[in-house]
Design a protein around this motif. Sequence first.
Motif, PDB file in Angstrom:
ATOM      1  N   THR A  28      -5.089  -1.439  -6.861  1.00  0.00           N
ATOM      2  CA  THR A  28      -4.593  -1.673  -8.220  1.00  0.00           C
ATOM      3  C   THR A  28      -5.640  -2.340  -9.104  1.00  0.00           C
ATOM      4  OG1 THR A  28      -3.573  -3.739  -7.497  1.00  0.00           O
ATOM      5  CG2 THR A  28      -2.164  -1.794  -7.572  1.00  0.00           C
ATOM      6  N   GLY A  29      -6.565  -3.059  -8.526  1.00  0.00           N
ATOM      7  CA  GLY A  29      -7.584  -3.735  -9.305  1.00  0.00           C
ATOM      8  C   GLY A  29      -8.814  -2.891  -9.587  1.00  0.00           C
ATOM      9  N   ASP A  30      -8.865  -1.699  -9.039  1.00  0.00           N
ATOM     10  CA  ASP A  30     -10.040  -0.837  -9.207  1.00  0.00           C
ATOM     11  C   ASP A  30      -9.877   0.001 -10.472  1.00  0.00           C
ATOM     12  OD1 ASP A  30     -12.181   0.897  -9.035  1.00  0.00           O
ATOM     13  OD2 ASP A  30     -11.944   1.251  -6.879  1.00  0.00           O
ATOM     14  N   ARG A  31     -10.417  -0.475 -11.573  1.00  0.00           N
ATOM     15  CA  ARG A  31     -10.293   0.225 -12.854  1.00  0.00           C
ATOM     16  C   ARG A  31     -11.007   1.568 -12.834  1.00  0.00           C
ATOM     17  NH1 ARG A  31      -5.954  -1.168 -13.873  1.00  0.00           N
ATOM     18  NH2 ARG A  31      -6.134   0.168 -15.683  1.00  0.00           N
ATOM     19  N   LYS A  47      -0.462  11.624  -0.272  1.00  0.00           N
ATOM     20  CA  LYS A  47      -0.046  11.343   1.112  1.00  0.00           C
ATOM     21  C   LYS A  47      -0.031   9.852   1.435  1.00  0.00           C
ATOM     22  CE  LYS A  47      -4.558  12.875   2.497  1.00  0.00           C
ATOM     23  NZ  LYS A  47      -5.125  14.110   2.913  1.00  0.00           N
ATOM     24  N   TYR A  48      -0.699   9.044   0.635  1.00  0.00           N
ATOM     25  CA  TYR A  48      -0.700   7.608   0.884  1.00  0.00           C
ATOM     26  C   TYR A  48       0.590   6.944   0.419  1.00  0.00           C
ATOM     27  CZ  TYR A  48      -5.293   8.265   2.622  1.00  0.00           C
ATOM     28  OH  TYR A  48      -6.334   8.695   3.396  1.00  0.00           O
ATOM     29  N   LEU A  49       1.462   7.715  -0.203  1.00  0.00           N
ATOM     30  CA  LEU A  49       2.805   7.216  -0.491  1.00  0.00           C
ATOM     31  C   LEU A  49       3.634   7.148   0.789  1.00  0.00           C
ATOM     32  CD1 LEU A  49       3.600   9.119  -3.806  1.00  0.00           C
ATOM     33  CD2 LEU A  49       3.014   6.702  -3.537  1.00  0.00           C
ATOM     34  N   SER A  50       3.124   7.764   1.858  1.00  0.00           N
ATOM     35  CA  SER A  50       3.788   7.736   3.160  1.00  0.00           C
ATOM     36  C   SER A  50       3.009   6.910   4.181  1.00  0.00           C
ATOM     37  CB  SER A  50       3.938   9.156   3.710  1.00  0.00           C
ATOM     38  OG  SER A  50       4.666   9.959   2.830  1.00  0.00           O
ATOM     39  N   CYS A  51       1.998   6.210   3.744  1.00  0.00           N
ATOM     40  CA  CYS A  51       1.155   5.417   4.633  1.00  0.00           C
ATOM     41  C   CYS A  51       2.003   4.388   5.380  1.00  0.00           C
ATOM     42  CB  CYS A  51       0.070   4.718   3.811  1.00  0.00           C
ATOM     43  SG  CYS A  51      -1.053   3.693   4.777  1.00  0.00           S
ATOM     44  N   GLU A  52       1.605   4.088   6.597  1.00  0.00           N
ATOM     45  CA  GLU A  52       2.347   3.111   7.387  1.00  0.00           C
ATOM     46  C   GLU A  52       2.261   1.703   6.803  1.00  0.00           C
ATOM     47  OE1 GLU A  52      -1.059   2.054  10.654  1.00  0.00           O
ATOM     48  OE2 GLU A  52       0.016   3.941  10.870  1.00  0.00           O
ATOM     49  N   ALA A  58       2.685   0.544  -1.898  1.00  0.00           N
ATOM     50  CA  ALA A  58       3.015  -0.128  -3.157  1.00  0.00           C
ATOM     51  C   ALA A  58       1.853  -0.016  -4.148  1.00  0.00           C
ATOM     52  CB  ALA A  58       3.348  -1.595  -2.904  1.00  0.00           C
ATOM     53  N   GLU A  59       0.639  -0.250  -3.692  1.00  0.00           N
ATOM     54  CA  GLU A  59      -0.502  -0.185  -4.603  1.00  0.00           C
ATOM     55  C   GLU A  59      -0.777   1.241  -5.067  1.00  0.00           C
ATOM     56  OE1 GLU A  59      -3.998  -2.444  -4.053  1.00  0.00           O
ATOM     57  OE2 GLU A  59      -2.958  -4.109  -3.097  1.00  0.00           O
ATOM     58  N   VAL A  87       7.623  -2.267  -1.738  1.00  0.00           N
ATOM     59  CA  VAL A  87       7.489  -0.911  -2.273  1.00  0.00           C
ATOM     60  C   VAL A  87       8.583  -0.648  -3.297  1.00  0.00           C
ATOM     61  CG1 VAL A  87       7.463   1.538  -1.678  1.00  0.00           C
ATOM     62  CG2 VAL A  87       6.340  -0.114  -0.179  1.00  0.00           C
ATOM     63  N   ARG A  88       9.786  -1.115  -3.029  1.00  0.00           N
ATOM     64  CA  ARG A  88      10.879  -0.923  -3.998  1.00  0.00           C
ATOM     65  C   ARG A  88      10.559  -1.588  -5.325  1.00  0.00           C
ATOM     66  NH1 ARG A  88      14.571  -2.526   0.288  1.00  0.00           N
ATOM     67  NH2 ARG A  88      15.077  -4.302  -1.018  1.00  0.00           N
ATOM     68  N   LEU A  89       9.932  -2.752  -5.288  1.00  0.00           N
ATOM     69  CA  LEU A  89       9.553  -3.432  -6.530  1.00  0.00           C
ATOM     70  C   LEU A  89       8.478  -2.643  -7.284  1.00  0.00           C
ATOM     71  CD1 LEU A  89       9.539  -7.160  -5.361  1.00  0.00           C
ATOM     72  CD2 LEU A  89      11.145  -6.063  -6.939  1.00  0.00           C
TER      73      LEU A  89
END
Length: 146
Positions: A28-31, A47-52, A58-59, A87-89
Amino acid sequence: MPVRKAEYLGRFLDDVDRVMSGRHGSITGDRWLVNNYSADFLPLIDKYLSCEDEVVRAETILLLCDVRERAVMGRVRDMRKSDVERVRLACLGYLNIMQDEDDLIPDLFDILEHKTGEEFSRAATRMASVARKEDVPRLRRIYGQV
């Protein structure tokens, strides 16, 4: 010069590794990821939305929020119902921002269709960051008249 997919993926994966090693906020900090994002890159990071790792999930959602990627909205809605709290937040933040933009679009169209000068210019600039695919034909008609 546009960024290639391999370059974008490499940068994203470096940030994923940092997050997984405990350096939260690396994605999130990587502009650079935000500034160089293209919708063509979505299959690389989707696919990283399914990462363990829940922090990576979340990021990744927050990155997709920052770039205003709407193609994952349905998936984010599902994750909002069933994932862990962190993740929900992130999902809630994503969905709220997208809803705020959806609510803003009719007001911007009203300005673009009925105002001129600086007000028109500000609305056009804002519309560039919030417009959806279905708004493009109407925007073309409006911009073709000025």
